[in-house]
Design a protein around this motif. Sequence first.
Motif, mmCIF file in Angstrom:
data_model
loop_
_atom_site.group_PDB
_atom_site.id
_atom_site.type_symbol
_atom_site.label_atom_id
_atom_site.label_comp_id
_atom_site.label_asym_id
_atom_site.label_seq_id
_atom_site.Cartn_x
_atom_site.Cartn_y
_atom_site.Cartn_z
ATOM 1 N N MET A 1 27.070 17.433 60.655
ATOM 2 C CA MET A 1 26.760 18.707 60.033
ATOM 3 C C MET A 1 25.654 19.388 60.826
ATOM 4 N N VAL A 2 25.792 20.690 61.030
ATOM 5 C CA VAL A 2 24.840 21.459 61.814
ATOM 6 C C VAL A 2 23.691 21.898 60.922
ATOM 7 N N ASP A 3 22.473 21.821 61.453
ATOM 8 C CA ASP A 3 21.284 22.252 60.729
ATOM 9 C C ASP A 3 21.164 23.763 60.844
ATOM 10 N N ASP A 4 21.340 24.469 59.733
ATOM 11 C CA ASP A 4 21.256 25.927 59.764
ATOM 12 C C ASP A 4 19.923 26.441 59.220
ATOM 13 N N ASP A 5 18.907 25.572 59.114
ATOM 14 C CA ASP A 5 17.598 26.015 58.653
ATOM 15 C C ASP A 5 17.001 27.100 59.543
ATOM 16 N N PRO A 6 17.098 27.002 60.874
ATOM 17 C CA PRO A 6 16.570 28.086 61.714
ATOM 18 C C PRO A 6 17.254 29.424 61.423
ATOM 19 N N LEU A 7 18.539 29.373 61.135
ATOM 20 C CA LEU A 7 19.268 30.592 60.806
ATOM 21 C C LEU A 7 18.751 31.182 59.501
ATOM 22 N N ARG A 8 18.620 30.367 58.482
ATOM 23 C CA ARG A 8 18.120 30.847 57.189
ATOM 24 C C ARG A 8 16.705 31.403 57.312
ATOM 25 N N MET A 9 15.871 30.711 58.067
ATOM 26 C CA MET A 9 14.503 31.165 58.258
ATOM 27 C C MET A 9 14.484 32.512 58.986
ATOM 28 N N ALA A 10 15.310 32.643 60.007
ATOM 29 C CA ALA A 10 15.371 33.890 60.769
ATOM 30 C C ALA A 10 15.832 35.053 59.903
ATOM 31 N N VAL A 11 16.841 34.828 59.091
ATOM 32 C CA VAL A 11 17.325 35.883 58.192
ATOM 33 C C VAL A 11 16.222 36.285 57.222
ATOM 34 N N ASP A 12 15.580 35.313 56.613
ATOM 35 C CA ASP A 12 14.525 35.612 55.635
ATOM 36 C C ASP A 12 13.366 36.374 56.256
ATOM 37 N N ILE A 13 12.929 35.957 57.423
ATOM 38 C CA ILE A 13 11.789 36.627 58.063
ATOM 39 C C ILE A 13 12.170 38.027 58.529
ATOM 40 N N ALA A 14 13.321 38.160 59.183
ATOM 41 C CA ALA A 14 13.751 39.482 59.657
ATOM 42 C C ALA A 14 13.916 40.445 58.481
ATOM 43 N N TRP A 15 14.470 39.966 57.395
ATOM 44 C CA TRP A 15 14.668 40.810 56.221
ATOM 45 C C TRP A 15 13.323 41.204 55.608
ATOM 46 N N SER A 16 12.392 40.287 55.557
ATOM 47 C CA SER A 16 11.057 40.578 55.021
ATOM 48 C C SER A 16 10.338 41.628 55.864
ATOM 49 N N VAL A 17 10.425 41.479 57.184
ATOM 50 C CA VAL A 17 9.796 42.454 58.079
ATOM 51 C C VAL A 17 10.440 43.825 57.900
ATOM 52 N N TYR A 18 11.750 43.853 57.839
ATOM 53 C CA TYR A 18 12.461 45.119 57.668
ATOM 54 C C TYR A 18 12.063 45.800 56.361
ATOM 55 N N ARG A 19 12.011 45.035 55.294
ATOM 56 C CA ARG A 19 11.650 45.619 53.997
ATOM 57 C C ARG A 19 10.195 46.063 53.952
ATOM 58 N N ALA A 20 9.334 45.391 54.688
ATOM 59 C CA ALA A 20 7.937 45.812 54.754
ATOM 60 C C ALA A 20 7.808 47.158 55.477
ATOM 61 N N ARG A 21 8.664 47.378 56.447
ATOM 62 C CA ARG A 21 8.668 48.649 57.189
ATOM 63 C C ARG A 21 9.400 49.756 56.447
ATOM 64 N N HIS A 22 10.327 49.378 55.589
ATOM 65 C CA HIS A 22 11.161 50.338 54.852
ATOM 66 C C HIS A 22 11.049 50.027 53.359
ATOM 67 N N ARG A 23 9.998 50.470 52.768
ATOM 68 C CA ARG A 23 9.673 50.128 51.374
ATOM 69 C C ARG A 23 10.743 50.594 50.378
ATOM 70 N N HIS A 24 11.541 51.566 50.752
ATOM 71 C CA HIS A 24 12.577 52.087 49.846
ATOM 72 C C HIS A 24 13.809 51.174 49.771
ATOM 73 N N VAL A 25 13.896 50.188 50.641
ATOM 74 C CA VAL A 25 15.067 49.301 50.691
ATOM 75 C C VAL A 25 14.921 48.207 49.640
ATOM 76 N N ASP A 26 15.924 48.092 48.800
ATOM 77 C CA ASP A 26 15.953 47.093 47.733
ATOM 78 C C ASP A 26 16.239 45.707 48.310
ATOM 79 N N ALA A 27 15.728 44.691 47.654
ATOM 80 C CA ALA A 27 15.940 43.315 48.112
ATOM 81 C C ALA A 27 17.421 42.961 48.164
#
Length: 69
Positions: A1-27
Amino acid sequence: MVDDDPLRMAVDIAWSVYRARHRHVDAADSRRCLLERHLHGRWEAGESDAEELTGFGIAYLDRLPDDEC
């Protein structure tokens, strides 16, 4: 089984950064799904470094038009 933790972490961080820059974007905005698909494709192509995936994710989101979703 492949470890997809780096993928999940990357999605979470990129999404958090994007939402911090675009406050109008819903979670629950559908751009998160687009981000997940994009980074999953990069991950399947062999990119496994969480920091690089995060950078690719942020760049991808910044290229999306505001009215994409």
